[in-house]
Design a protein around this motif. Structure first.
Motif, PDB file in Angstrom:
ATOM      1  N   ASP A   5      12.985  -1.216   3.391  1.00 38.99           N
ATOM      2  CA  ASP A   5      12.153  -2.371   3.078  1.00 38.99           C
ATOM      3  C   ASP A   5      11.808  -3.048   4.401  1.00 38.99           C
ATOM      4  O   ASP A   5      12.694  -3.594   5.067  1.00 38.99           O
ATOM      5  N   VAL A   6      10.536  -3.018   4.771  1.00 42.21           N
ATOM      6  CA  VAL A   6      10.178  -3.558   6.088  1.00 42.21           C
ATOM      7  C   VAL A   6      10.281  -5.081   6.158  1.00 42.21           C
ATOM      8  O   VAL A   6      10.178  -5.655   7.236  1.00 42.21           O
ATOM      9  N   ASN A  32       0.786  -0.471   7.608  1.00 48.17           N
ATOM     10  CA  ASN A  32       0.043  -0.126   6.401  1.00 48.17           C
ATOM     11  C   ASN A  32       0.661  -0.707   5.121  1.00 48.17           C
ATOM     12  O   ASN A  32      -0.063  -1.028   4.191  1.00 48.17           O
ATOM     13  N   TYR A 100      -3.463 -13.220  -1.308  1.00 48.53           N
ATOM     14  CA  TYR A 100      -3.691 -11.898  -0.695  1.00 48.53           C
ATOM     15  C   TYR A 100      -4.748 -12.015   0.401  1.00 48.53           C
ATOM     16  O   TYR A 100      -4.587 -11.485   1.508  1.00 48.53           O
ATOM     17  N   LYS A 104      -4.402 -11.160   4.440  1.00 51.03           N
ATOM     18  CA  LYS A 104      -5.215 -10.116   5.079  1.00 51.03           C
ATOM     19  C   LYS A 104      -6.117 -10.710   6.175  1.00 51.03           C
ATOM     20  O   LYS A 104      -6.343 -10.088   7.209  1.00 51.03           O
ATOM     21  N   PRO A 130     -10.203  -1.864   4.506  1.00 50.00           N
ATOM     22  CA  PRO A 130     -10.577  -0.957   3.411  1.00 50.00           C
ATOM     23  C   PRO A 130     -11.203  -1.741   2.268  1.00 50.00           C
ATOM     24  O   PRO A 130     -10.749  -2.828   1.922  1.00 50.00           O
ATOM     25  N   THR A 133      -9.922   1.188  -2.908  1.00 50.80           N
ATOM     26  CA  THR A 133      -9.605   2.598  -2.685  1.00 50.80           C
ATOM     27  C   THR A 133      -8.697   3.053  -3.828  1.00 50.80           C
ATOM     28  O   THR A 133      -7.806   2.293  -4.253  1.00 50.80           O
ATOM     29  N   THR A 135      -5.889   4.111  -5.008  1.00 45.80           N
ATOM     30  CA  THR A 135      -4.456   4.340  -4.785  1.00 45.80           C
ATOM     31  C   THR A 135      -3.694   3.684  -5.933  1.00 45.80           C
ATOM     32  O   THR A 135      -4.283   2.982  -6.758  1.00 45.80           O
TER      33      THR A 135
END
Ligand SMILES: NC(=O)c1ccc[n+]([C@@H]2O[C@H](COP(=O)([O-])OP(=O)(O)OC[C@H]3O[C@@H](n4cnc5c(N)ncnc54)[C@H](OP(=O)(O)O)[C@@H]3O)[C@@H](O)[C@H]2O)c1
Length: 214
Positions: A5-6, A32, A100, A104, A130, A133, A135
């Motif tokens: 977990d970063v 990322n 969010y 960003k 981006p 996308t 995902t």
């Protein structure tokens, strides 16, 4: 491979230690990992707000801070790069994504400032924006092309990013033309974007109300 977990305490040093052990030196850092929780701000749990800030903003800043000494050494021999994955939402803040969008836009501004700080070091900072996308992150959103959320395939987006990095680009936008037009309108006339979105606000809220990856 290291799975962790970063956002955890000590994660930046653990990541750097593992990278140094596996690779010897470090000439690229890709920030990322990210998460999202859509919805009206007052309906977002405090924990979700903190989770977005922790993962999308604090973690990449601390990872970059920890990686800089090794990246600076590598940059003396060859071009080295930090890639921050922001979002098209950093170029036009969209309703129901306030937190969010803040994270960003924040990581994009962090990259711009750091790139200028590193001028002449051989270390580049690229920011990726981006558009939607296909995902796992988008699985819980039903917003589609008609609402400006037309999704591109992962391989197309990744190809665009890698090609742009190969051309030494620093601002890499993979958004589709409709969203790109809205980003450009926002830069020229932000209130015109408010007016363009207003008639479909309820529809958008319904389409994204379950959108979350936390
Ligand atoms: N998809 C889109 O439409 C879109 C649009 C604009 C920007 N982006 C941005 O693109 C980046 C990648 O998103 P994605 O679409 O690939 O999202 P995704 O499908 O939800 O994948 C998220 C990735 O982040 C990792 N991750 C999540 N929490 C983590 C944590 N605490 N520590 C370490 N790793 C963690 C996940 O690892 P595990 O799989 O191990 O959980 C996974 O690899 C994100 O920064 C996102 O904000 C995506």
């Amino acid at each position: 491979m290291l799975a962790l977990d970063v956002t955890a305490d000590g994660a930046p040093d653990a990541v750097l230690g593992a990278a140094r052990e596996a690779l010897g030196s470090l000439d690229i850092l890709v920030n990322n990992a990210g998460n999202v929780r859509a919805g009206r701000l007052e309906d977002c749990a405090v924990e979700d707000v903190r989770a977005m800030v922790d993962l999308n903003l604090t973690a990449p800043i601390l990872l970059t801070r920890a990686a800089l000494p090794a990246l600076r050494v590598a940059a003396q021999e060859r071009t080295s790069v930090i890639v921050n994955v922001a979002s098209g939402i950093a170029l036009v803040g969209l309703p129901f994504y306030a937190t969010y969008a803040a994270t960003k836009t924040g990581i994009a501004a962090f990259g711009h400032a750091l790139r200028r700080e590193l001028h002449g070091s051989g270390l580049h900072v690229a920011t990726v924006y981006p558009g939607a996308t296909a995902t796992a992150m988008m699985d819980t959103s039903t917003a589609g092309e008609d609402l400006g959320f037309g999704r591109r395939a992962v391989y197309e987006v990744v190809t665009d990013i890698v090609d742009a990095l190969g051309r030494d680009e620093h601002e890499i936008n993979t958004s589709l033309p409709t969203r790109r037009a809205m980003q450009e309108l926002h830069a020229r006339d932000p209130l015109a974007v408010d007016a363009a979105l207003a008639p479909r606000l309820q529809e958008l809220e319904l389409a994204v109300r379950h959108h979350r990856s936390i």
